[in-house]
Write an enzyme that holds these catalytic residues in place. Structure first.
Site, PDB file in Angstrom:
ATOM      1  N   LEU A   1       0.865  -1.176   0.000  1.00 56.76           N
ATOM      2  CA  LEU A   1       0.000   0.000   0.000  1.00 56.76           C
ATOM      3  C   LEU A   1       0.901   1.224   0.000  1.00 56.76           C
ATOM      4  CD1 LEU A   1      -2.653  -0.922   2.749  1.00 56.76           C
ATOM      5  CD2 LEU A   1      -2.959  -1.043   0.270  1.00 56.76           C
ATOM      6  N   ASP A   2       0.442   2.288  -0.613  1.00 57.71           N
ATOM      7  CA  ASP A   2       1.195   3.538  -0.576  1.00 57.71           C
ATOM      8  C   ASP A   2       1.399   3.997   0.860  1.00 57.71           C
ATOM      9  OD1 ASP A   2       1.440   3.742  -3.285  1.00 57.71           O
ATOM     10  OD2 ASP A   2      -0.154   5.219  -3.543  1.00 57.71           O
ATOM     11  N   LYS A   3       2.409   4.820   1.049  1.00 58.77           N
ATOM     12  CA  LYS A   3       2.676   5.388   2.369  1.00 58.77           C
ATOM     13  C   LYS A   3       1.438   6.074   2.936  1.00 58.77           C
ATOM     14  CE  LYS A   3       5.586   8.830   4.702  1.00 58.77           C
ATOM     15  NZ  LYS A   3       6.683   9.817   4.535  1.00 58.77           N
TER      16      LYS A   3
END
Length: 445
Positions: free
Chosen positions: A234-236
């Protein structure tokens, strides 16, 4: 705290509806780089020994552009010469920007610099650097765990895996501590920095925890593997559910499910504006934006050289402030880098708080303020000013257990920062009832 359901869970739509009902009730009460090795050969195919320049380790290429050859971009020309050594275009571009490429005795810094027949090119490609991850006692919100896997609710602002310059405070550091795994050292795989990365927001990675119980692994394994345990990413800025494999079999089985698109994944987001129609399927390829490497773009027609197939389904769950914002559910058929964010921008509804893709504070206010009574403008401004990430949450995750074969499904409500914005939108919308009809909350079942 995340909620779970295993083996015989409710349907995803039912679970999501329950989450939304809780949020509605609450709001109603409120009304009122790592680098890869390469080998290079000169024009006579004579091997050139590795050398150093400017403190960077690497292998050098010194060669004349053949006479009569047409004009070419310097990065493309070097890539063609070193392609057999497994060197990515991104690594070559990084070397150019670092001043490690010289043409006719003069350093070049632009990756678009053109070379022609007779030019003398000298290049030192940045050498692969090891990544080292230490176990760190970082609290984890563990939704489910057994001997073979765990499901984690990742908080927003936590990076999933270590990277050069960002080796601490990641989910991997936390997992190493939780699973009592010693420090490991490995090399970043090529795809991390490629123009066309294979891994993504929610796609498979190619390693598992068992392969990193020691710091010594073969060079072949080290080049392929980097982030222990994480099957997808998942993105930051994205919060929500991730599955982590504890053994090789579990990883292989989960990875296969991702490849076959049998993993059930549902995200919820808050958007700038509302899509029309309120549900649909987007099948538009995604590629790296040539003008901004940290951003992806949806490219209809697959005209982009590095575009990859991407498909998403969306459904509007609620509309706020007469279309100024919406709660949108996303179901992924593929998992490309920034897929939801790029597809949302393509639809003209960038995610609220997603500055990279156009969901800026000014855009949000320009859509919301004209649709709400002036007495709420101050509250809207305060709310928008506090948003510091894209409003995107991985709410539901379902898959077949890699050992037992049982179907597991997990649901996780959005974190406080997301729900605070959601509640504020509910309050403004419901309190605007009667404002020419534009402020009435519209619920899409």
């Amino acid at each position: 705290m995340a909620t779970t359901a295993a083996a015989s869970p409710p349907a995803i739509a039912t679970a999501l509806s329950a989450l939304l009902r809780r949020q509605r009730r609450r709001s109603s009460r409120c009304v009122g780089a790592s680098h890869a090795r390469c080998l290079a050969a000169d024009a006579n195919a004579e091997a050139v020994a590795p050398s150093r320049r400017g403190g960077h380790g690497g292998t050098r290429l010194e060669e004349a552009v053949p006479a009569g050859e047409g004009r070419s971009r310097i990065d493309a020309w070097i890539s063609a010469r070193l392609g057999g050594g497994g060197v990515s275009r991104a690594r070559i571009q990084a070397s150019i920007r670092a001043g490690l490429v010289v043409v006719n005795g003069r350093p070049v810094s632009k990756v678009s610099h053109m070379v022609k027949g007779g030019d003398i090119v000298s290049c030192t490609v940045l050498e692969l650097q090891p990544l080292r991850a230490e176990p760190e006692d970082i609290p984890l919100d563990i939704v489910y765990e057994d001997d073979h896997l765990l499901v984690v609710n990742k908080p927003a602002h936590m990076v999933v895996h270590p990277a050069p310059g960002n080796a601490n405070g990641t989910l991997v550091n936390a997992i190493l501590h939780h699973c009592k795994i010693s420090t490991f050292t490995c090399l970043a795989r090529n795809s991390i920095d490629d123009e066309c990365p294979d891994s993504s927001d929610d796609d498979i990675d190619v390693f598992d925890i068992d392969q990193f119980t020691t710091g010594e692994v073969s060079s072949e394994v080290r080049e392929a593997l980097v982030r222990p345990g994480i099957v997808h990413r998942l993105d930051k800025g994205t919060s929500g559910l991730l599955v982590v494999a504890k053994d090789e079999h579990s990883h292989a089985q989960l990875a296969e499910q991702f490849k076959l698109h049998t993993i059930r994944r549902v995200y919820i987001s808050l958007t700038c504006g509302a899509p029309n129609p309120n549900s649909g399927r987007i099948e538009v390829p995604i590629a790296r934006d040539p003008n901004n490497r940290i951003r992806m773009i949806a490219t209809p027609g697959s005209g982009h050289r590095y575009a990859r197939h991407a498909a998403s389904r969306y459904k509007v769950r609620e509309v706020f402030a007469g279309g100024g914002s919406a709660l949108v559910e996303w179901r992924l058929e593929t998992g490309r880098t920034h897929q939801i964010r790029a597809h949302a921008k393509y639809l003209g509804i960038p995610l609220l708080g997603d500055e990279t893709y156009g969901g800026t504070k000014s855009m949000a206010l320009s859509l919301l303020r004209p649709r709400t009574p002036s007495r709420y403008h101050c509250d809207l401004s305060n709310m928008i000013s506090k948003i510091d990430r894209p409003c995107l949450h991985a709410a539901l995750l379902g898959f077949k257990h890699p050992h037992s074969g049982k179907i597991l499904e997990f649901s996780c409500p959005p974190p406080d920062d997301f729900t605070e914005v959601l509640n504020e939108l509910h309050q403004v919308t419901l309190a605007s009832n009667g404002n020419s009809g534009g402020g009435v909350a519209r619920i899409c079942d």
